[in-house]
Design a protein around this motif. Structure first.
Motif, PDB file in Angstrom:
ATOM      1  N   GLU A 632       0.838  -1.217   0.000  1.00  0.00           N
ATOM      2  CA  GLU A 632       0.000   0.000   0.000  1.00  0.00           C
ATOM      3  C   GLU A 632       0.865   1.256   0.000  1.00  0.00           C
ATOM      4  OE1 GLU A 632      -3.552   0.495   0.702  1.00  0.00           O
ATOM      5  OE2 GLU A 632      -4.135  -1.621   0.631  1.00  0.00           O
ATOM      6  N   ILE A 633       1.962   1.201   0.749  1.00  0.00           N
ATOM      7  CA  ILE A 633       2.803   2.400   0.848  1.00  0.00           C
ATOM      8  C   ILE A 633       3.599   2.636  -0.433  1.00  0.00           C
ATOM      9  CG2 ILE A 633       4.708   3.525   2.102  1.00  0.00           C
ATOM     10  CD1 ILE A 633       3.902   1.888   4.567  1.00  0.00           C
ATOM     11  N   TRP A 634       4.224   1.581  -0.952  1.00  0.00           N
ATOM     12  CA  TRP A 634       5.223   1.791  -2.008  1.00  0.00           C
ATOM     13  C   TRP A 634       4.761   1.504  -3.435  1.00  0.00           C
ATOM     14  CZ3 TRP A 634       8.464   4.512   0.560  1.00  0.00           C
ATOM     15  CH2 TRP A 634       8.952   4.139   1.824  1.00  0.00           C
ATOM     16  N   SER A 635       3.744   0.642  -3.609  1.00  0.00           N
ATOM     17  CA  SER A 635       3.498   0.156  -4.978  1.00  0.00           C
ATOM     18  C   SER A 635       3.107   1.273  -5.938  1.00  0.00           C
ATOM     19  CB  SER A 635       2.432  -0.945  -4.977  1.00  0.00           C
ATOM     20  OG  SER A 635       1.175  -0.377  -4.671  1.00  0.00           O
ATOM     21  N   ASP A 636       2.449   2.327  -5.428  1.00  0.00           N
ATOM     22  CA  ASP A 636       2.068   3.395  -6.354  1.00  0.00           C
ATOM     23  C   ASP A 636       3.276   4.172  -6.867  1.00  0.00           C
ATOM     24  OD1 ASP A 636       2.302   4.112  -3.688  1.00  0.00           O
ATOM     25  OD2 ASP A 636       1.004   5.864  -3.867  1.00  0.00           O
ATOM     26  N   SER A 663       4.474  11.431   6.407  1.00  0.00           N
ATOM     27  CA  SER A 663       5.237  11.358   5.159  1.00  0.00           C
ATOM     28  C   SER A 663       4.309  11.312   3.945  1.00  0.00           C
ATOM     29  CB  SER A 663       6.099  10.105   5.188  1.00  0.00           C
ATOM     30  OG  SER A 663       6.577   9.848   3.899  1.00  0.00           O
ATOM     31  N   LYS A 664       4.774  11.895   2.856  1.00  0.00           N
ATOM     32  CA  LYS A 664       3.991  11.905   1.622  1.00  0.00           C
ATOM     33  C   LYS A 664       3.863  10.507   1.013  1.00  0.00           C
ATOM     34  CE  LYS A 664       7.725  12.608  -1.682  1.00  0.00           C
ATOM     35  NZ  LYS A 664       8.132  13.178  -2.932  1.00  0.00           N
ATOM     36  N   TRP A 665       4.732   9.596   1.427  1.00  0.00           N
ATOM     37  CA  TRP A 665       4.712   8.272   0.805  1.00  0.00           C
ATOM     38  C   TRP A 665       3.463   7.474   1.177  1.00  0.00           C
ATOM     39  CZ3 TRP A 665       7.944   8.381  -2.970  1.00  0.00           C
ATOM     40  CH2 TRP A 665       9.129   9.109  -2.855  1.00  0.00           C
ATOM     41  N   PHE A 666       2.786   7.858   2.265  1.00  0.00           N
ATOM     42  CA  PHE A 666       1.562   7.151   2.639  1.00  0.00           C
ATOM     43  C   PHE A 666       0.420   7.431   1.668  1.00  0.00           C
ATOM     44  CE2 PHE A 666       3.605   7.207   6.920  1.00  0.00           C
ATOM     45  CZ  PHE A 666       3.648   5.838   7.107  1.00  0.00           C
ATOM     46  N   ASP A 667       0.436   8.610   1.090  1.00  0.00           N
ATOM     47  CA  ASP A 667      -0.634   8.970   0.164  1.00  0.00           C
ATOM     48  C   ASP A 667      -0.510   8.171  -1.126  1.00  0.00           C
ATOM     49  OD1 ASP A 667      -2.795  10.362  -0.948  1.00  0.00           O
ATOM     50  OD2 ASP A 667      -1.406  11.714  -1.989  1.00  0.00           O
ATOM     51  N   LYS A 668      -1.661   7.716  -1.618  1.00  0.00           N
ATOM     52  CA  LYS A 668      -1.641   7.000  -2.885  1.00  0.00           C
ATOM     53  C   LYS A 668      -1.746   8.006  -4.017  1.00  0.00           C
ATOM     54  CE  LYS A 668      -3.576   2.675  -1.333  1.00  0.00           C
ATOM     55  NZ  LYS A 668      -4.633   1.693  -1.522  1.00  0.00           N
ATOM     56  N   VAL A 669      -0.756   8.036  -4.865  1.00  0.00           N
ATOM     57  CA  VAL A 669      -0.729   9.087  -5.891  1.00  0.00           C
ATOM     58  C   VAL A 669      -1.821   8.899  -6.943  1.00  0.00           C
ATOM     59  CG1 VAL A 669       1.695   9.703  -5.621  1.00  0.00           C
ATOM     60  CG2 VAL A 669       1.063   7.831  -7.168  1.00  0.00           C
ATOM     61  N   ASN A 670      -2.335   7.685  -7.086  1.00  0.00           N
ATOM     62  CA  ASN A 670      -3.322   7.441  -8.129  1.00  0.00           C
ATOM     63  C   ASN A 670      -4.778   7.614  -7.668  1.00  0.00           C
ATOM     64  OD1 ASN A 670      -3.083   5.222  -6.499  1.00  0.00           O
ATOM     65  ND2 ASN A 670      -2.169   3.928  -8.089  1.00  0.00           N
ATOM     66  N   THR A 671      -4.996   8.171  -6.464  1.00  0.00           N
ATOM     67  CA  THR A 671      -6.370   8.469  -6.039  1.00  0.00           C
ATOM     68  C   THR A 671      -6.507   9.970  -5.838  1.00  0.00           C
ATOM     69  OG1 THR A 671      -5.805   8.243  -3.698  1.00  0.00           O
ATOM     70  CG2 THR A 671      -6.654   6.270  -4.796  1.00  0.00           C
ATOM     71  N   THR A 672      -7.782  10.469  -5.860  1.00  0.00           N
ATOM     72  CA  THR A 672      -7.972  11.915  -5.728  1.00  0.00           C
ATOM     73  C   THR A 672      -7.884  12.367  -4.280  1.00  0.00           C
ATOM     74  OG1 THR A 672     -10.316  11.436  -5.830  1.00  0.00           O
ATOM     75  CG2 THR A 672      -9.310  12.325  -7.830  1.00  0.00           C
ATOM     76  N   GLN A 673      -8.416  11.538  -3.344  1.00  0.00           N
ATOM     77  CA  GLN A 673      -8.328  11.979  -1.950  1.00  0.00           C
ATOM     78  C   GLN A 673      -6.928  11.740  -1.400  1.00  0.00           C
ATOM     79  OE1 GLN A 673     -10.078   9.113  -2.843  1.00  0.00           O
ATOM     80  NE2 GLN A 673     -10.542   7.896  -1.038  1.00  0.00           N
ATOM     81  N   LYS A 674      -6.682  12.287  -0.227  1.00  0.00           N
ATOM     82  CA  LYS A 674      -5.363  12.138   0.377  1.00  0.00           C
ATOM     83  C   LYS A 674      -5.422  11.096   1.495  1.00  0.00           C
ATOM     84  CE  LYS A 674      -1.656  14.925   2.438  1.00  0.00           C
ATOM     85  NZ  LYS A 674      -0.557  14.167   1.901  1.00  0.00           N
ATOM     86  N   GLU A 675      -4.644  10.006   1.337  1.00  0.00           N
ATOM     87  CA  GLU A 675      -4.642   8.965   2.354  1.00  0.00           C
ATOM     88  C   GLU A 675      -3.611   9.287   3.434  1.00  0.00           C
ATOM     89  OE1 GLU A 675      -4.541   8.215  -0.897  1.00  0.00           O
ATOM     90  OE2 GLU A 675      -6.360   7.043  -1.251  1.00  0.00           O
ATOM     91  N   SER A 676      -4.024   9.015   4.676  1.00  0.00           N
ATOM     92  CA  SER A 676      -3.089   9.220   5.782  1.00  0.00           C
ATOM     93  C   SER A 676      -2.452   7.884   6.135  1.00  0.00           C
ATOM     94  CB  SER A 676      -3.848   9.746   6.995  1.00  0.00           C
ATOM     95  OG  SER A 676      -4.679   8.718   7.497  1.00  0.00           O
TER      96      SER A 676
END
Lengths: 813, 118
Positions: A632-636, A663-676
């Protein structure tokens, strides 16, 4: 009419006989195979094996006595060196001939000869990697050393003496199933098997993924996420050990950017396949007042067993331990004065060099801005039931260009991390005399002998742990370590630039080493060899520190240690990784979003004792949870299918979880919302519960770690019926007992030195390689239970032991 | 007589020669001394059936059928495998068939060529 009847039945008889003598695809020739005179029935061994036997063999120089103990382990007593290795060869072949043949074929790229077209790609790969080139160089070097040449030749003679005594009905069952015959053994086969160890242990490479990451994210992020020394470490040479030598100069780093990688290869998370441990404890901390030594080398487990136990006795040697079936001497073992063991060193001994060819003929390439000639090597691969294939590999002075542009096969996972158009510089290609190291260790009597023996060793680099009756203990990460500038080989290198080449080696006596440290023990678990005060660069990444840390913590508090306290430690399933993150992860789960079933699982995992014991359900949940979390953290960011990359280390993820929650790495770059952080922690927890429920139903005993892990020992050629049953065992990558599905301790050994030496050992298999023998897998249950067998160490031929069940005499013909 | 001879000759020959030697043995003996084709088939079949079954039992019983059970799994490609006794019967039947059909061919050979020449 009569004529017609005769013709029809005659044709029928011929057709029937012929078709039963013919191999149909994977189906063996049934008539031949089922024939009870020479087919498989003949491989069914009686439970009661011969107790007395006398053999006269051509080539022996004197008389040899072999005592077999109750596990059919041979104890060989010979009058001279030649005869002891001859007999080792003979008896190893008797028990393991097919394994020796098959592994040699695998290493040398000759499988297609016996299993047909489906093995072509693997054969081509082994040859293109330069296995033949390396084995030839090795055998040339060994044969120049008269002592080593003698034992290599004697061993081969013994193997051949056994092969020549066989009729087709005597062949091991796998030869009958695959329908082929053993062939003459030569010393280069032994070299192939030793090179195979390098291929297994010292051929991982990440530079290609790292180069892509560098390109996409730049040097700052690489430095942050892929540092050159981990945040948590417990190095092999204890922190603060002084380096008493004068460092040789190392050239400065190449400053131009690394060449770019070629795309088009699937990414794969690097799997930690090794989990070996060893340690030696000083007499000041043991019940006997003399050192004890432990070793459990981890490998991909197979049946027949990877190792072959043997005792070798001559006038000036009495050594016991495990050997590689197909190579003379003992690799891990002990004699009456010393004991030693090995674990793998993850140093970087494999690099890739971008090659610029002058033209499509590949006859010349650019080096130091001048054209230099390549040497073509023609490989011809014989294929059963098809035409022979020839393959040309171009060798530069760096090594072979494994795949030219567009030459790499698709969907062939062994080649995934290999960049096309690059030459391979690999330590396994160098001539080496590693057998000499083991030969000298077999005869060693003190620390000085140990140090001398190590100077002959090249690859695969190992952490040689040592203990002696003089109450010395020591450990040395040892092998040929290329002299490199910092980070040289972390990324792809330029084949044109001489500064990118290896600059010789770190002087052998400057390899990290420690003797009798104040803490009273030495240990290794594949972690960093030394802290950053060591003045040379070995690699930027080693296996995680968790196992080592646990070992050191336990050994520190141990006093009056016994062999059984060592045994308990080698079976320890505690996970330092879980200790580091479990509380943090539990605090991160959004409890109000959980379903009833998830709440139940959550209560269980958050109070889990962090032991990966077979009966723990918490271990199953945590294992899937943390694996999914990394994804979840890194694959995106690092799972790009075009420009292949890899994930940052577990160590870096732990730091992110504990100390960088925003850290910004928790957020999934391919979704519109921001994941914590809490979002991904919760999502991956739910994933774990969901996948366990899908596979094993609602939470129950079925979720126990031993069931989920599904440990078993497969057969070498993946013949399911010749593998082990499923074993209910604990362990994890981050536990000392690093047993996974089919990777784990290939041998466990504990030696308590002393006048009355006691040694214990077990491997997940048996002494015999014959699936029709009671000694094929008789040690598997003992191994799975975490128990050990006491090893029979005979001081002389006539020593009485109620564990000896047979005596054979060998005389010269 | 044919039955005994096929059995004995095969027993001896099989210690030195490949398994298919049972085919020429059954053929030649039936061509020489066979009578009715169906009887020759029966003699050939039962001789090798019994010989092979006995030999297989001789190997597998002291082995407690350890290998037979494993091979049963290999041949059926399933974990369940087959009962070891079934594998003994399968072995014996295959050998019996080869010898039976060869003996049958031998008997027809005798019918086609034998009487005229004698």
């Amino acid at each position: 009419m009569k004529m017609f009847k005769f013709l029809v039945t005659a044709v029928l008889a011929l057709a029937l006989t012929w078709s039963l003598n013919h191999k149909w695809g994977a189906v063996p020739p049934l008539g031949k195979f089922l024939d009870p005179f020479q087919g498989f029935w003949k491989n069914a061994e009686s439970k009661n094996t011969a107790t007395e036997n006398a053999l006269s063999l051509a080539g022996l120089k004197g008389e040899v006595t072999v005592q077999f103990d109750d596990q059919r382990i041979p104890h060989i007593f010979a009058e001279n060196n030649h005869d002891v290795y001859y007999t080792q060869g003979y008896l190893t072949a008797k028990d393991r001939l097919w394994q020796m043949d098959f592994q040699t074929r695998f290493a040398s790229g000759r499988l297609a000869e016996v299993i047909g077209p489906k093995a072509i790609e693997i054969d081509r790969f082994q040859r293109r990697m330069g296995m033949g080139f390396g084995a030839e160089n090795m055998v040339n070097t060994m044969m120049q050393d008269p002592e080593v040449a003698e034992l290599m030749n004697a061993y081969a003679e013994g193997v051949n003496a056994y092969i020549h005594s066989l009729k087709p009905g005597d062949y091991p069952i796998e030869f009958k199933l695959l329908d082929y015959a053993p062939e003459e053994w030569t010393p280069i086969n032994s070299a192939y098997l030793l090179k195979l160890m390098s291929a297994t242990l010292a051929s991982s490479s990440n530079e290609f993924y790292m180069t892509n990451i560098l390109e996409k994210y730049g040097p700052d992020i690489v430095k942050d996420l892929f540092p050159d020394y981990p945040l948590r470490e417990d190095p092999i040479i204890p922190n603060g050990t002084a380096w008493n030598f004068k460092k040789v100069p190392v050239p400065s780093a190449t400053t131009t950017t690394a060449p770019t990688a070629t795309a088009g290869i699937k990414t794969k998370e690097k799997d930690e396949v090794i989990g070996s441990n060893n340690w030696a404890v000083s007499g000041s901390k043991t019940s006997t007042g003399l050192p004890m030594l432990e070793n459990d080398p981890h490998l991909d487990l197979t049946l027949p067993s990877i190792w072959y136990q043997v005792q070798l006795v001559t006038k000036d040697m009495n050594v016991y331990g495990v050997s590689i079936p197909g190579a003379p001497g003992v690799i891990i073992g002990f004699n009456s004065k010393v004991a030693w063991g090995v674990t793998n060193v993850g140093s970087d001994v494999l690099d890739w060099y971008k090659i610029s060819f002058k033209d499509q003929s590949h006859k010349e390439y650019l080096y130091n801005n001048q054209w230099k000639a390549t040497k073509p090597r023609i490989e011809s691969i014989q294929v059963r039931g098809s035409e022979t294939i020839t393959d040309t590999v171009y060798y530069t002075h760096h090594g072979p260009v494994v795949y030219l542009e567009n030459q790499k096969p698709k969907n062939f996972n062994k080649a995934e991390n290999i960049p096309s158009g690059y030459a391979l510089r690999w330590i396994a290609h160098d001539g080496s005399n590693d057998v000499k190291t083991f030969y000298m260790l077999n005869k060693a009597s003190n620390y000085a002998d140990y140090r001398k023996a190590l100077t002959y060793y090249t690859a695969p680099a190992q952490n040689f742990v040592f203990a002696s009756m003089d109450n010395d203990i020591a450990i040395t990460p040892n092998g040929y370590f290329p002299l490199k500038w910092k980070e040289q080989g972390k990324f792809l290198l330029d084949g044109n630039n001489p500064n990118d080449e290896w600059h010789g080696r770190i002087p052998a006596d400057q390899n990290p080493t420690v003797k009798n440290p104040p803490r009273g023990f030495v240990s290794s678990a594949n972690q960093f060899s030394a802290d950053p005060s060591y003045p040379y660069y070995l690699h930027w990444e080693f296996s995680g520190y968790e196992r080592a840390h646990r070992i050191n913590k336990r050994l520190t508090v141990m006093t009056k240690a016994t062999a059984d306290s060592m045994r308990a430690l080698q079976n320890d399933n505690y996970s330092v990784f879980a200790e580091n993150v479990l509380a943090n992860l539990s605090a991160g789960v959004n409890a109000q979003t959980l379903s009833a079933a998830e709440k139940k699982a959550f209560a269980l995992v958050s109070s889990w004792n962090k032991f990966y014991n077979a009966t723990e359900i918490g271990a199953s949940i945590f294992e899937i949870w943390q694996k999914q979390l990394a994804k979840e953290i890194w694959s995106d960011e690092f799972g790009d299918q075009q420009n292949l990359m890899r994930y940052p280390s577990r160590d870096r993820m732990v730091e992110l979880l504990l100390n960088e929650p925003n850290s910004k790495w928790f957020d999934k770059v391919n979704t519109t919302q921001k994941e914590s952080k809490n979002d991904v922690v919760t999502a991956s927890f739910k994933f774990a519960v969901d996948s366990l429920t899908k596979a094993y139903g609602p939470q129950s005993k079925q979720w126990q770690w031993g069931t989920v892990k599904n440990t078993h020992v497969p057969h070498l050629a993946k013949i399911a019926a010749f593998g082990s049953k499923t074993l209910f065992t604990g362990g994890s990558k981050t536990s000392i007992n690093a047993t996974s599905e089919s990777n784990g301790p290939s041998w466990r050994m504990i030696v308590a030195l002393g006048k009355d030496l006691k040694a214990y050992g077990v491997y997940p298999g048996g002494e015999s390689g014959n699936p029709g023998s009671f000694y094929y897998d008789d040690m598997v249950d003992t191994w799975a239970d975490g128990k050990l067998n006491e090893l029979v160490y005979l001081r002389h031929t006539k020593q009485a032991s109620d564990r000896i069940i047979a005596t054979w005499k060998f005389t010269k013909k | 007589m044919l039955f005994i001879l096929i059995l004995l000759l095969s027993l001896i020959a099989q210690f030195f020669l490949p398994w298919w030697v049972i085919a020429p043995i059954a053929f030649i003996l039936a061509a020489w001394m066979g009578n009715k084709p169906s009887k020759s088939f029966g003699n050939g079949f039962s001789a090798i059936f019994i010989l092979w079954a006995c030999m297989a039992l001789l190997h597998t019983l002291p082995n407690e059928n350890l290998l037979a059970n494993r091979v049963g799994q290999v041949l059926t490609s399933s974990e369940k495998g087959m009962p070891w006794l079934l594998l003994v019967l399968l072995t014996a039947t295959l050998g019996g068939l080869v010898a039976g059909v060869s003996a049958l061919a031998g008997a027809y050979f005798k019918e086609a060529f034998g009487k005229r020449r004698r």
